[in-house]
Design a protein around this motif. Structure first.
Motif, mmCIF file in Angstrom:
data_model
loop_
_atom_site.group_PDB
_atom_site.id
_atom_site.type_symbol
_atom_site.label_atom_id
_atom_site.label_comp_id
_atom_site.label_asym_id
_atom_site.label_seq_id
_atom_site.Cartn_x
_atom_site.Cartn_y
_atom_site.Cartn_z
ATOM 1 N N HIS A 1 0.844 -1.193 0.000
ATOM 2 C CA HIS A 1 0.000 0.000 0.000
ATOM 3 C C HIS A 1 0.880 1.244 0.000
ATOM 4 O O HIS A 1 2.101 1.138 0.083
ATOM 5 N N GLU A 2 0.258 2.403 -0.066
ATOM 6 C CA GLU A 2 0.982 3.665 0.072
ATOM 7 C C GLU A 2 0.905 4.119 1.518
ATOM 8 O O GLU A 2 -0.138 3.993 2.163
ATOM 9 N N CYS B 1 3.242 9.833 3.911
ATOM 10 C CA CYS B 1 4.086 10.420 2.865
ATOM 11 C C CYS B 1 3.716 9.969 1.451
ATOM 12 O O CYS B 1 4.327 10.417 0.481
ATOM 13 N N ASN B 2 2.733 9.069 1.347
ATOM 14 C CA ASN B 2 2.268 8.542 0.057
ATOM 15 C C ASN B 2 3.327 7.762 -0.723
ATOM 16 O O ASN B 2 3.213 7.597 -1.930
ATOM 17 N N GLN B 3 4.363 7.295 -0.034
ATOM 18 C CA GLN B 3 5.381 6.452 -0.654
ATOM 19 C C GLN B 3 5.018 4.984 -0.428
ATOM 20 O O GLN B 3 4.221 4.668 0.454
ATOM 21 N N PRO B 4 5.599 4.064 -1.190
ATOM 22 C CA PRO B 4 5.301 2.647 -1.006
ATOM 23 C C PRO B 4 5.645 2.184 0.411
ATOM 24 O O PRO B 4 6.671 2.571 0.977
ATOM 25 N N ALA B 5 4.771 1.368 0.972
ATOM 26 C CA ALA B 5 4.975 0.806 2.310
ATOM 27 C C ALA B 5 4.606 -0.673 2.262
ATOM 28 O O ALA B 5 3.801 -1.096 1.434
ATOM 29 N N HIS B 6 5.210 -1.446 3.145
ATOM 30 C CA HIS B 6 4.946 -2.884 3.152
ATOM 31 C C HIS B 6 4.445 -3.336 4.518
ATOM 32 O O HIS B 6 5.072 -3.076 5.536
ATOM 33 N N CYS B 7 3.308 -4.014 4.516
ATOM 34 C CA CYS B 7 2.748 -4.618 5.730
ATOM 35 C C CYS B 7 2.730 -6.128 5.520
ATOM 36 O O CYS B 7 2.106 -6.616 4.570
ATOM 37 N N ASP B 8 3.420 -6.864 6.393
ATOM 38 C CA ASP B 8 3.452 -8.322 6.265
ATOM 39 C C ASP B 8 2.076 -8.938 6.465
ATOM 40 O O ASP B 8 1.753 -9.953 5.856
ATOM 41 N N LEU B 9 1.233 -8.330 7.303
ATOM 42 C CA LEU B 9 -0.124 -8.851 7.499
ATOM 43 C C LEU B 9 -0.935 -8.736 6.212
ATOM 44 O O LEU B 9 -1.621 -9.673 5.807
ATOM 45 N N ALA B 10 -0.837 -7.593 5.561
ATOM 46 C CA ALA B 10 -1.547 -7.397 4.305
ATOM 47 C C ALA B 10 -1.019 -8.328 3.211
ATOM 48 O O ALA B 10 -1.735 -8.672 2.281
ATOM 49 N N GLN C 1 2.436 -12.439 11.193
ATOM 50 C CA GLN C 1 3.134 -11.466 12.030
ATOM 51 C C GLN C 1 3.813 -10.452 11.134
ATOM 52 O O GLN C 1 4.340 -10.794 10.083
ATOM 53 N N CYS C 2 3.787 -9.187 11.541
ATOM 54 C CA CYS C 2 4.397 -8.128 10.744
ATOM 55 C C CYS C 2 5.759 -7.744 11.322
ATOM 56 O O CYS C 2 5.995 -7.885 12.524
ATOM 57 N N TRP C 3 6.614 -7.203 10.480
ATOM 58 C CA TRP C 3 7.938 -6.753 10.896
ATOM 59 C C TRP C 3 7.842 -5.717 12.018
ATOM 60 O O TRP C 3 8.681 -5.661 12.901
ATOM 61 N N CYS C 4 6.781 -4.919 12.023
ATOM 62 C CA CYS C 4 6.654 -3.833 13.006
ATOM 63 C C CYS C 4 6.319 -4.344 14.414
ATOM 64 O O CYS C 4 6.444 -3.605 15.382
ATOM 65 N N PHE C 5 5.919 -5.623 14.539
ATOM 66 C CA PHE C 5 5.613 -6.179 15.865
ATOM 67 C C PHE C 5 6.855 -6.245 16.752
ATOM 68 O O PHE C 5 6.738 -6.351 17.970
ATOM 69 N N ASP D 1 -7.268 6.019 9.051
ATOM 70 C CA ASP D 1 -7.560 5.010 8.032
ATOM 71 C C ASP D 1 -6.905 3.661 8.334
ATOM 72 O O ASP D 1 -7.102 2.702 7.612
ATOM 73 N N HIS D 2 -6.140 3.573 9.395
ATOM 74 C CA HIS D 2 -5.529 2.337 9.901
ATOM 75 C C HIS D 2 -4.526 1.698 8.952
ATOM 76 O O HIS D 2 -4.192 0.539 9.108
ATOM 77 N N SER D 3 -4.049 2.405 7.945
ATOM 78 C CA SER D 3 -2.996 1.877 7.090
ATOM 79 C C SER D 3 -1.660 2.009 7.804
ATOM 80 O O SER D 3 -1.422 2.966 8.531
ATOM 81 N N CYS D 4 -0.798 1.053 7.566
ATOM 82 C CA CYS D 4 0.533 1.070 8.176
ATOM 83 C C CYS D 4 1.383 2.184 7.571
ATOM 84 O O CYS D 4 1.268 2.482 6.384
ATOM 85 N N LEU D 5 2.226 2.754 8.388
ATOM 86 C CA LEU D 5 3.186 3.742 7.915
ATOM 87 C C LEU D 5 4.386 3.030 7.297
ATOM 88 O O LEU D 5 4.676 1.883 7.634
#
Length: 102
Positions: free
Chosen positions: A51-52, A56-65, A70-74, A87-91
């Motif tokens: 997702h973005e 900052c509207n740049q590409p972001a990666h969520c392992d859950l999505a 488990q996500c890297w941010c955990f 909007d609950h999107s990951c940064l």
């Protein structure tokens, strides 16, 4: 072995300020398979994303999505995200590192 390290290391509550890898990724880097290196490098560069970033509207990666359990941010210290949109999107890693620790 390729590495995203830029020798500007500083632990920012679990994220390196230089390369934006999490500390766990840095510690395990030498033992990782090349495919995992490639996945991390592609996520850091924005080539692999889910997702973005809402900040900052740049590409972001969520392992859950991406279908993982488990996500890297955990593995990070909890951040105060109260100033972010709801909007609950990951940064992305850069924007998440800029958030204060809760």
């Amino acid at each position: 072995m390729k590495s995203p390290c830029i020798a500007a290391c500083k632990n920012n509550a679990g994220i390196c300020s230089g390369c934006h890898r999490i500390i766990k990724e840095i510690i395990e880097w030498r033992k990782m398979e090349e495919s995992k290196h490639s996945n991390i490098m592609r996520a850091l560069s924005g080539e692999r994303y889910t997702h973005e970033c809402p900040s900052c509207n740049q590409p972001a990666h969520c392992d859950l999505a991406a279908g993982k359990t488990q996500c890297w941010c955990f593995d990070l210290e909890t951040r105060d995200l109260s100033s972010q949109s709801s909007d609950h999107s990951c940064l992305c890693r850069h924007c998440l590192a800029a958030q204060p620790v809760a």
